[in-house]
Design a protein around this motif. Sequence first.
Motif, short mmCIF file in Angstrom:
data_model
loop_
_atom_site.label_atom_id
_atom_site.label_comp_id
_atom_site.label_asym_id
_atom_site.label_seq_id
_atom_site.Cartn_x
_atom_site.Cartn_y
_atom_site.Cartn_z
N ASP A 86 1.24 -1.68 0.35
CA ASP A 86 0.25 0.03 -0.19
C ASP A 86 1.10 0.51 0.38
N GLY A 142 -5.36 -8.74 -11.78
CA GLY A 142 -6.26 -9.01 -10.83
C GLY A 142 -5.35 -10.35 -9.67
N LYS A 172 -4.63 -9.18 -6.22
CA LYS A 172 -5.40 -9.08 -5.54
C LYS A 172 -6.04 -10.93 -5.09
N SER A 173 -5.39 -11.90 -6.21
CA SER A 173 -5.44 -12.91 -5.67
C SER A 173 -4.56 -13.62 -5.13
#
Length: 109
Positions: free
Chosen positions: A86, A104, A107-108
């Motif tokens: 972050d 993606g 995120k997984s």
Amino acid sequence: MNFISSAYAQEAGQNPPEAGMMQLALMVGLFVMFYFIAIRPQRKRQKEHTELVSNLGKGDEVVTNSGILGKITQLDDNYLTLQVADSVELKFQKGSIHAVLPKGTLKSI
């Protein structure tokens, strides 16, 4: 002194003219084999990597040679900035990118 037997011995040690052509053909054959086994595949991989690096864009998810996963936030001519967490951004050379991941993937994980 036996002059005739020593003359035959000298003649027997000489190579026939066809031996030079066989050695040349063998050297050419070895070079061709080396080209197809080592040089050609390396050039192909280098071309693919250059294409991968030139097609990088902002927002791509990538993995570096050292195994760090991140999302590209900034691009320069030679460098890019990866967001790996972050509030953590790291700067890398473009050449250190190993692969582009499908969208993606981060995120997984």
